[in-house]
Design a protein around this motif. Structure first.
Motif, PDB file in Angstrom:
ATOM      1  N   MET A 257     -24.875   9.392  12.620  1.00 19.46           N
ATOM      2  CA  MET A 257     -24.180   9.761  14.020  1.00 19.46           C
ATOM      3  C   MET A 257     -23.423   8.485  14.440  1.00 19.46           C
ATOM      4  SD  MET A 257     -27.196  12.307  15.973  1.00 19.46           S
ATOM      5  CE  MET A 257     -25.845  12.589  17.550  1.00 19.46           C
ATOM      6  N   PHE A 258     -23.985   7.406  14.508  1.00 15.97           N
ATOM      7  CA  PHE A 258     -22.991   6.108  14.909  1.00 15.97           C
ATOM      8  C   PHE A 258     -21.599   6.229  13.933  1.00 15.97           C
ATOM      9  CE2 PHE A 258     -22.399   1.536  14.387  1.00 15.97           C
ATOM     10  CZ  PHE A 258     -21.876   1.341  15.705  1.00 15.97           C
ATOM     11  N   LEU A 259     -22.039   6.395  12.901  1.00 13.39           N
ATOM     12  CA  LEU A 259     -20.617   6.332  11.871  1.00 13.39           C
ATOM     13  C   LEU A 259     -19.600   7.159  12.225  1.00 13.39           C
ATOM     14  CD1 LEU A 259     -22.284   5.148   8.481  1.00 13.39           C
ATOM     15  CD2 LEU A 259     -21.027   3.751  10.041  1.00 13.39           C
ATOM     16  N   LEU A 260     -20.359   8.495  12.416  1.00  9.82           N
ATOM     17  CA  LEU A 260     -19.240   9.597  12.783  1.00  9.82           C
ATOM     18  C   LEU A 260     -18.604   9.698  14.098  1.00  9.82           C
ATOM     19  CD1 LEU A 260     -21.451  12.387  11.183  1.00  9.82           C
ATOM     20  CD2 LEU A 260     -19.226  11.608  10.310  1.00  9.82           C
ATOM     21  N   THR A 261     -19.581   9.120  15.025  1.00 15.20           N
ATOM     22  CA  THR A 261     -18.895   9.026  16.371  1.00 15.20           C
ATOM     23  C   THR A 261     -18.137   7.991  16.437  1.00 15.20           C
ATOM     24  OG1 THR A 261     -21.164   9.846  17.465  1.00 15.20           O
ATOM     25  CG2 THR A 261     -19.727   8.643  18.877  1.00 15.20           C
ATOM     26  N   MET A 262     -18.234   6.829  15.790  1.00 13.73           N
ATOM     27  CA  MET A 262     -17.324   5.614  16.214  1.00 13.73           C
ATOM     28  C   MET A 262     -16.166   5.696  15.174  1.00 13.73           C
ATOM     29  SD  MET A 262     -18.566   4.548  18.805  1.00 13.73           S
ATOM     30  CE  MET A 262     -17.484   3.089  18.834  1.00 13.73           C
ATOM     31  N   LEU A 263     -16.097   6.725  14.168  1.00 19.37           N
ATOM     32  CA  LEU A 263     -15.097   6.745  13.077  1.00 19.37           C
ATOM     33  C   LEU A 263     -13.649   6.519  13.640  1.00 19.37           C
ATOM     34  CD1 LEU A 263     -14.747   7.114  10.062  1.00 19.37           C
ATOM     35  CD2 LEU A 263     -14.292   9.491  10.412  1.00 19.37           C
ATOM     36  N   HIS A 264     -13.272   7.100  14.579  1.00 24.68           N
ATOM     37  CA  HIS A 264     -11.827   6.976  15.303  1.00 24.68           C
ATOM     38  C   HIS A 264     -11.745   5.357  15.886  1.00 24.68           C
ATOM     39  CE1 HIS A 264     -14.082   8.076  18.715  1.00 24.68           C
ATOM     40  NE2 HIS A 264     -13.000   7.596  19.588  1.00 24.68           N
ATOM     41  N   GLU A 265     -12.833   4.861  16.007  1.00 26.30           N
ATOM     42  CA  GLU A 265     -12.701   3.394  16.891  1.00 26.30           C
ATOM     43  C   GLU A 265     -12.585   2.331  15.569  1.00 26.30           C
ATOM     44  OE1 GLU A 265     -12.104   3.018  19.685  1.00 26.30           O
ATOM     45  OE2 GLU A 265     -12.408   5.082  20.446  1.00 26.30           O
ATOM     46  N   TRP A 266     -12.943   2.637  14.374  1.00 24.68           N
ATOM     47  CA  TRP A 266     -13.229   1.630  13.432  1.00 24.68           C
ATOM     48  C   TRP A 266     -11.705   0.693  13.322  1.00 24.68           C
ATOM     49  CZ3 TRP A 266     -17.811  -0.060  12.867  1.00 24.68           C
ATOM     50  CH2 TRP A 266     -18.851   0.944  12.692  1.00 24.68           C
ATOM     51  N   MET A 267     -10.944   1.136  13.408  1.00 27.82           N
ATOM     52  CA  MET A 267      -9.355   0.532  13.283  1.00 27.82           C
ATOM     53  C   MET A 267      -9.379  -0.418  14.246  1.00 27.82           C
ATOM     54  SD  MET A 267      -8.346   1.595  10.195  1.00 27.82           S
ATOM     55  CE  MET A 267      -6.808   0.812  10.286  1.00 27.82           C
ATOM     56  N   LYS A 268      -9.883  -0.141  15.389  1.00 25.67           N
ATOM     57  CA  LYS A 268      -9.551  -1.058  16.594  1.00 25.67           C
ATOM     58  C   LYS A 268     -10.607  -2.261  16.583  1.00 25.67           C
ATOM     59  CE  LYS A 268      -8.038   2.927  19.413  1.00 25.67           C
ATOM     60  NZ  LYS A 268      -8.186   3.877  20.765  1.00 25.67           N
ATOM     61  N   ILE A 269     -11.775  -1.968  15.942  1.00 21.53           N
ATOM     62  CA  ILE A 269     -12.644  -3.136  15.982  1.00 21.53           C
ATOM     63  C   ILE A 269     -12.076  -4.378  15.320  1.00 21.53           C
ATOM     64  CG2 ILE A 269     -14.948  -3.792  15.310  1.00 21.53           C
ATOM     65  CD1 ILE A 269     -15.878  -0.987  15.742  1.00 21.53           C
ATOM     66  N   ASP A 270     -11.855  -5.579  16.056  1.00 19.73           N
ATOM     67  CA  ASP A 270     -11.305  -6.693  15.235  1.00 19.73           C
ATOM     68  C   ASP A 270     -12.350  -7.747  15.311  1.00 19.73           C
ATOM     69  OD1 ASP A 270      -8.947  -5.546  14.739  1.00 19.73           O
ATOM     70  OD2 ASP A 270      -8.371  -5.951  16.814  1.00 19.73           O
ATOM     71  N   THR A 271     -13.341  -7.863  16.344  1.00 18.72           N
ATOM     72  CA  THR A 271     -14.514  -8.905  16.601  1.00 18.72           C
ATOM     73  C   THR A 271     -15.918  -8.219  16.310  1.00 18.72           C
ATOM     74  OG1 THR A 271     -14.430  -8.685  18.973  1.00 18.72           O
ATOM     75  CG2 THR A 271     -12.687 -10.133  17.733  1.00 18.72           C
ATOM     76  N   ILE A 272     -16.689  -9.271  16.338  1.00 15.03           N
ATOM     77  CA  ILE A 272     -18.063  -8.718  16.713  1.00 15.03           C
ATOM     78  C   ILE A 272     -18.410  -8.067  17.603  1.00 15.03           C
ATOM     79  CG2 ILE A 272     -18.826 -11.072  17.083  1.00 15.03           C
ATOM     80  CD1 ILE A 272     -20.741  -8.567  14.856  1.00 15.03           C
ATOM     81  N   ILE A 273     -17.670  -8.918  18.807  1.00 13.16           N
ATOM     82  CA  ILE A 273     -17.899  -8.207  19.967  1.00 13.16           C
ATOM     83  C   ILE A 273     -17.721  -6.796  20.251  1.00 13.16           C
ATOM     84  CG2 ILE A 273     -17.498  -8.456  22.619  1.00 13.16           C
ATOM     85  CD1 ILE A 273     -19.205 -10.739  21.601  1.00 13.16           C
ATOM     86  N   ASP A 274     -16.418  -6.314  19.598  1.00 11.11           N
ATOM     87  CA  ASP A 274     -16.166  -5.054  19.803  1.00 11.11           C
ATOM     88  C   ASP A 274     -17.091  -4.184  18.893  1.00 11.11           C
ATOM     89  OD1 ASP A 274     -13.619  -5.501  20.907  1.00 11.11           O
ATOM     90  OD2 ASP A 274     -12.470  -6.012  19.183  1.00 11.11           O
ATOM     91  N   PHE A 275     -17.601  -4.563  18.037  1.00  5.37           N
ATOM     92  CA  PHE A 275     -18.582  -3.927  17.184  1.00  5.37           C
ATOM     93  C   PHE A 275     -19.868  -3.721  18.031  1.00  5.37           C
ATOM     94  CE2 PHE A 275     -22.642  -3.637  14.651  1.00  5.37           C
ATOM     95  CZ  PHE A 275     -22.368  -2.607  13.812  1.00  5.37           C
ATOM     96  N   ILE A 276     -20.162  -4.768  18.783  1.00  7.02           N
ATOM     97  CA  ILE A 276     -21.409  -4.697  19.822  1.00  7.02           C
ATOM     98  C   ILE A 276     -21.267  -3.518  20.936  1.00  7.02           C
ATOM     99  CG2 ILE A 276     -22.940  -6.064  21.156  1.00  7.02           C
ATOM    100  CD1 ILE A 276     -22.592  -8.482  19.543  1.00  7.02           C
ATOM    101  N   LYS A 277     -19.810  -3.705  21.406  1.00  6.04           N
ATOM    102  CA  LYS A 277     -19.859  -2.674  22.510  1.00  6.04           C
ATOM    103  C   LYS A 277     -19.794  -1.362  21.945  1.00  6.04           C
ATOM    104  CE  LYS A 277     -16.594  -5.881  25.121  1.00  6.04           C
ATOM    105  NZ  LYS A 277     -15.217  -5.862  25.595  1.00  6.04           N
ATOM    106  N   GLY A 278     -19.324  -1.009  20.880  1.00  9.28           N
ATOM    107  CA  GLY A 278     -19.397   0.179  20.264  1.00  9.28           C
ATOM    108  C   GLY A 278     -20.827   0.714  20.278  1.00  9.28           C
TER     109      GLY A 278
END
Length: 352
Positions: A27-48
């Motif tokens: 569910m995490f991968l599917l929900t955040m699929l449209h956001e993966w291109m915007k994730i540049d740092t580890i902080i962005d990943f943690i926020k997601g």
């Protein structure tokens, strides 16, 4: 069978915590699929990850707590609880978004807090329905598995019960036969007792086994027929023929003591004084297909034994439990003969 059930329960993919982890990750991968291109740092990943965790926790709260009221048909409490959990979850997501995850999004004025709140409500509703769908599917699968296990256990218990009935029934008849011989021809009794001991040894060694080789079962029947020839061979014409390759008979498996009742009944119910007394047994085996063809003379009315039919009933029930779609058993009277015809498809030891 019990070992098989324990193995199924011990399989790695049946662990609840592992199923939950897989569901969360998917569910995490599917929900955040449209956001993966915007994730540049580890902080962005943690926020997601934090955002999705809150969304997931809201859905889990609904499933574990409020959905139980729905299952208990307390619909009013369920609706109140569902609305409360959805609005609370959406409000929490808005607060986290506004103060930490994407503050610039609000500062640019691209969306208002009210619009984001409505959007988060939709996300909470979708995640809740997704979670409930997985939960109900898993519950249904578990119920099906439990019913299958219960059916397997019931079948096993029934087979053991029928088997326990068969053994005393068989030996009761044999000891009656020995008693009759001991009165008329006592000098033949020791040899018959020896043959009976061989039959008893076979039953003791194989009664608790699920299957044995067809060769062993046929040899057991041959010993039984030989004993009957010793007992009544001078008065009854007995033919016993087995057609099949030894390697096939040894390779294919069958439930022990499955056929003996059919053979026993042929001798028990064939006594006649009005015409020739006979028992004909033909066992044919080819390419996994077993055929047992038995013909015996019908007993005279005055000589007919009172029978409860227990042995034949047990045989039918064992066949139905062990080979539900792989057998055909017919018992009919033809002229002055009784004809028993069984066909049974077996599996080789390589597939047991």
């Amino acid at each position: 069978m019990e070992e098989r059930l324990m193995t199924n329960k011990g399989r790695w993919y049946s662990k609840r915590y592992l199923q939950e982890f897989i569901l969360f990750t998917a569910m995490f991968l599917l929900t955040m699929l449209h956001e993966w291109m915007k994730i540049d740092t580890i902080i962005d990943f943690i926020k997601g990850l934090v955002f999705f965790s809150l969304l997931y926790m809201q859905a889990q709260l609904h499933r574990h707590f409020f959905f139980s009221f729905f299952m208990k048909k307390k619909y009013f409490i369920y609706v109140i609880g569902a609305v409360f959990s959805t609005l609370t979850g959406a409000a929490l997501l808005v607060v986290v978004n506004y103060f930490w995850i994407d503050t610039a999004y609000y500062e640019r004025g691209e969306i208002s807090v009210f619009q984001d709140f409505a959007y988060q409500i939709m996300l909470c509703v979708i995640s809740t329905f997704t979670m409930l769908s997985f939960f109900l599917l898993r519950q249904y699968a578990n119920e099906v598995e439990k019913r299958n296990e219960a059916q397997l256990m019931l079948s096993e218990i029934n087979v053991k019960y029928l088997h326990a009935q068969l053994n005393p029934h068989f030996f009761f008849n044999m000891f009656n036969n020995l008693y009759g011989v001991s009165l008329t021809e006592p000098f033949r009794t020791p040899e018959l007792i020896l043959k009976l001991s061989e039959l008893m040894r076979y039953q003791l060694e194989n009664a608790n086994r699920d299957t044995i080789s067809l060769k062993e079962e046929v040899a057991f029947i041959a010993n039984y027929v030989a004993m009957e020839k010793e007992r009544i061979g001078k008065r009854c014409a007995i033919r016993y023929v087995v057609a099949g390759e030894d390697d096939e008979l040894n390779r294919y498996r069958i439930a022990p003591l499955l056929l003996i009742t059919l053979i026993e009944n042929a001798f028990k119910h064939s006594l006649t004084n009005e015409r020739r007394w006979h028992v004909d047994i033909f066992i044919t085996f080819n390419d996994g297909s077993l055929t047992v063809d038995i013909k015996n003379s019908l007993a005279d009315k005055l000589l007919k034994n009172n029978s409860t039919g227990l042995g034949l009933t047990n045989t039918r029930q064992r066949l139905a439990l062990l080979y539900p779609t792989r057998y055909k058993l017919q018992c009919v009277e033809i002229a002055h003969d009784y004809h028993t015809f069984l066909t049974l498809n077996l599996k080789s030891s390589a597939y047991e």
